[in-house]
Motif scaffolding. Structure first.
Motif, PDB file in Angstrom:
ATOM      1  N   MET B 363       0.839  -1.204   0.000  1.00 36.02           N
ATOM      2  CA  MET B 363       0.000   0.000   0.000  1.00 36.02           C
ATOM      3  C   MET B 363       0.873   1.253   0.000  1.00 36.02           C
ATOM      4  O   MET B 363       0.619   2.207  -0.737  1.00 36.02           O
ATOM      5  CB  MET B 363      -0.895   0.021   1.243  1.00 36.02           C
ATOM      6  CG  MET B 363      -1.978  -1.032   1.290  1.00 36.02           C
ATOM      7  SD  MET B 363      -2.933  -0.778   2.821  1.00 36.02           S
ATOM      8  CE  MET B 363      -3.831  -2.294   2.934  1.00 36.02           C
ATOM      9  N   LEU B 364       1.900   1.240   0.843  1.00 36.67           N
ATOM     10  CA  LEU B 364       2.770   2.414   0.923  1.00 36.67           C
ATOM     11  C   LEU B 364       3.550   2.601  -0.368  1.00 36.67           C
ATOM     12  O   LEU B 364       3.732   3.720  -0.848  1.00 36.67           O
ATOM     13  CB  LEU B 364       3.724   2.268   2.116  1.00 36.67           C
ATOM     14  CG  LEU B 364       3.053   2.385   3.490  1.00 36.67           C
ATOM     15  CD1 LEU B 364       4.001   1.942   4.605  1.00 36.67           C
ATOM     16  CD2 LEU B 364       2.582   3.818   3.753  1.00 36.67           C
ATOM     17  N   LEU B 365       3.999   1.502  -0.934  1.00 35.45           N
ATOM     18  CA  LEU B 365       4.742   1.590  -2.192  1.00 35.45           C
ATOM     19  C   LEU B 365       3.854   2.124  -3.309  1.00 35.45           C
ATOM     20  O   LEU B 365       4.325   2.796  -4.229  1.00 35.45           O
ATOM     21  CB  LEU B 365       5.299   0.211  -2.574  1.00 35.45           C
ATOM     22  CG  LEU B 365       6.250   0.176  -3.774  1.00 35.45           C
ATOM     23  CD1 LEU B 365       7.548   0.919  -3.444  1.00 35.45           C
ATOM     24  CD2 LEU B 365       6.567  -1.246  -4.197  1.00 35.45           C
ATOM     25  N   ALA B 366       2.560   1.817  -3.206  1.00 32.81           N
ATOM     26  CA  ALA B 366       1.624   2.305  -4.231  1.00 32.81           C
ATOM     27  C   ALA B 366       1.245   3.760  -3.993  1.00 32.81           C
ATOM     28  O   ALA B 366       0.441   4.321  -4.738  1.00 32.81           O
ATOM     29  CB  ALA B 366       0.373   1.434  -4.238  1.00 32.81           C
TER      30      ALA B 366
END
Lengths: 171, 520
Positions: B363-366
């Motif tokens: 999620m954070l990478l996205a």
């Protein structure tokens, strides 16, 4: 309903019956070998640390210790040095993006899927092999707590929520 | 000069290790162990980082079968790659660690329901060895839980607590009148044998601290014992017989030099698993045994079995207000409520819940922000149930030799496995049971993965008092041969619903003590 890749990634405890195969099969992009490359210089390590810190700042994750970060980077750049190329690729992209913006903004540019100004292949490698690693390092060192969770794989310490009653009672 | 020894153990997995340990305990015996695989790097920080940070990498990829080394046919096909390891210590290097005893009815399958085969021994005969096996594997569990077969003592280690994510499953099972129990698992709930306590991080396929039992730990301890020798990278090619009843040597290939040699021994114990053990017997064809060692009746390699497995998932109707997520990436609660004598005819199964963990990293990478992530965490949870169903072993499923050689200089493998109507009917019944549990949890429609097969390879050298019905006797001695024994999952006449390793180790203790007595 078809299970999405994300859902599959999140399914846990597939059991002794073949879980290993399932988990590893999600590997998509292997780090490039760089056995002949020179080790990371002190300056490169410092810049990587700044990159890592900027990632934490952008994502508002609690700080981690520099020693923790360095121990991971050192471990992953010992022979076989498969990560040297990846760290250097990510660092170059970060340094390039940082020329005209702050460090966290530079990380944001690397994360932004709509920014097509960076070579896609190189950026994808930096995202999947380095940025994701930094994010996991933050999460594993306690960053997951920020989201109300109490545990994260790789977090070797602290408590976790335990069911209030033993399984099944005594039937 | 060719190596000589009293007892030659072929295979360094947990069965071979336990047999060797038992034989050495008698003293005055020397044991030579042969392992075709190589040592894997264990408890290494860098390897752990490579496995779990960044892109996942299988730390044991170099120690499993390559696709070109075997031919697999049938539906669903059994894959040797990934599940089976050929390395010092065997496949427990990457196992999950689930340790359940078979139940008394599992030893009487044919007598009870006219399906499959009976064991020539009963549960009571194996019970003392189960207790030893739990000590060897450092099993954590709670003896007072419902669902256990009769036991003579407690587990060596206390159980791991159930996690919060299991609560809905536990409650639903209780409401339906079904029992649940702590998962019996070979993880160190306390430090043991110089190894650290399990930190419950869930990075179990490669543990950086030795927090669960792995076969190399047993080999490490054996290496300190006088009289024990281990040769790795040495493949056992065939048994050499001087008469029908006696093997004099095993022909070996030293992979590093390419040299072929012989190991002479008084006794040979084949502990190479349900794939390589029958292959060794078949490769030992000679004038005395023209169809392969102990294979006059054509039983070697037959009746291959593997548990059928299937996973259902369904979404909770209620939002996840407490943001409960599966916190540990291993099983902490199981149910044996459907692993009983009354379920034997339709197909008994072991059942455990699995859940979803919020993929915060992705999620954070996205680029998702905190509010987006929180919405996902509070969304209705996905619940999962996996069942592991007992199949009835069929002679039409088999392992045999294939033309050509593999990377270890052994014959390539042909394996055929297909699920029959009894498995499909058993799975249908299991799905119905699970769907009632999902409904009780409060879930909507259930989605099922395809009916699959586990990485448990069982049968192929069945134990039987009747030489026509099996390959080894109740003492695990090859029928018709005085000095060759075989131990491991290959000897199972039927497989039950439980994971097999604990039973393998119990059989190994039993055989080791038998050899000790015979050679006293």
């Amino acid at each position: 309903m078809k299970l999405s890749r994300r859902t599959l990634l999140c399914l846990l405890g597939l059991g002794g019956a073949g879980a290993t195969v399932g988990l590893w099969s999600f590997r998509r992009r292997a780090p490039r070998s760089s056995d002949n490359a020179s080790p990371l210089s002190t300056d490169e390590k410092q810049r990587l640390w700044e990159f890592c810190e900027a990632t934490g700042a952008l994502l508002a994750l609690p700080a981690i210790a520099r020693e923790d970060f360095v121990s991971v980077v050192d471990a992953k750049t010992q022979p076989p040095t498969i990560y040297l190329t990846e760290y250097r690729n990510a660092l170059e992209l970060f340094n390039e993006a940082r020329r005209d913006r702050s460090a966290p903004e530079a990380v944001k540019r690397l994360i932004d899927p709509n920014d097509h100004s960076i070579d896609l292949e190189r950026r994808e490698r930096a995202r999947r092999l380095v940025l994701l690693e930094f994010i996991r390092l933050y999460l594993a060192r306690g960053g997951f707590r920020r989201f109300g969770l109490s545990r994260w794989p790789g977090f070797a310490g602290g408590d976790y929520r335990v069911a209030q009653r033993p399984p099944g009672g005594r039937r | 000069m060719s190596p000589r020894c009293d007892v030659c153990v072929i295979g360094s997995g947990v069965a071979g290790g336990v047999v060797a340990e038992e034989v050495l305990a008698a003293g005055r015996r020397d044991v030579l162990m042969l392992e075709a695989g190589r040592p894997a790097l264990m408890r290494d920080h860098r390897t752990w980082l490579d496995a779990w940070m960044g892109e996942p990498r299988d730390p044991f990829a170099a120690h499993t079968y390559a696709p070109a080394e075997y031919v697999s046919t049938g539906d669903p096909r059994l894959e040797l790659r990934g599940g089976l390891l050929r390395a010092r210590g065997g496949s427990t290097l990457h196992w999950e660690g689930m340790c359940f005893r078979l139940k008394p009815e599992d030893f009487k399958l044919h007598s009870s329901v006219s399906l499959g085969a009976d064991w020539p021994i009963d549960y009571a005969a194996l019970e003392p060895y189960y207790a030893l096996a739990e000590q060897t594997l450092q099993v954590a569990g709670d003896a007072s839980d419902p669902g256990h077969p009769p036991r003579s003592g407690p587990f060596p280690l206390p159980p791991f607590p159930a996690q919060a994510a299991d609560e809905r499953f536990i409650d639903a099972m209780a409401a339906l009148g079904h029992s649940t129990q702590y998962c019996c698992i070979a993880r160190n709930s306390r430090p043991i044998h110089g190894m650290a306590q399990c930190q419950q991080t869930g990075t179990c396929q490669y543990c950086p601290i030795g927090g669960r039992f792995t076969g190399d730990q047993l080999i490490d301890r054996l290496m300190e014992r006088p009289g024990f020798r281990l040769l790795t990278g040495v493949s056992a090619l065939r048994l050499i017989f001087t008469s029908k009843k006696r093997a004099a040597a095993v022909e070996i290939l030293d992979q590093s030099t390419g040299r072929i040699d012989r190991v002479e021994a008084e006794t040979f114990v084949v502990c190479a698993g349900a794939v390589e053990s029958p292959k060794l017997l078949l490769a030992s064809a000679c004038p005395e045994w023209p169809r392969g060692a102990a294979n006059d009746r054509g039983r070697v390699g037959r009746a291959l079995a593997s548990h059928a497995v299937q996973t259902g998932t369904a979404t909770d109707r209620a939002p996840n207000r407490e943001r409960v997520s599966h916190e540990l990436a291993f099983v902490t609660t199981v149910s044996r409520a459907f692993d009983t004598a009354e379920h034997q005819r339709q197909g008994k199964f072991l059942l455990w819940p699995l859940g979803t963990r919020a993929p915060l990293d992705f999620m954070l990478l996205a680029g998702e922000d905190a509010a987006q992530i929180d919405r996902e965490l509070a969304a209705p949870r996905l619940h999962g149930l996996t069942f592991q169903l007992e199949p009835i072993a069929q002679d039409s499923n088999y392992v045999t030799l294939e033309s050509g050689q593999d990377a270890l200089g052994l014959p390539r493998t042909r394996v055929h496995h297909a699920q029959d109507d009894t498995v499909r009917a058993g799975a249908a019944a299991a799905r119905k049971s699970c769907e009632r549990i999902f409904a009780e949890i409060g879930c909507g429609d259930v989605t099922w993965t395809p009916l699959d097969v586990s990485s448990h390879f069982l049968g192929t050298c069945r134990m039987s008092d009747d030489p026509g019905g099996g390959v080894v006797s109740r003492e695990l001695q090859l029928h018709g041969v005085d000095n060759v024994y075989l131990c491991g999952s290959a000897v199972f006449p039927s497989v039950g619903a439980a994971n097999p390793t604990l039973t393998i180790v119990a059989l190994a203790h039993r055989l080791g003590r038998l050899l000790r007595e015979r050679h006293a």
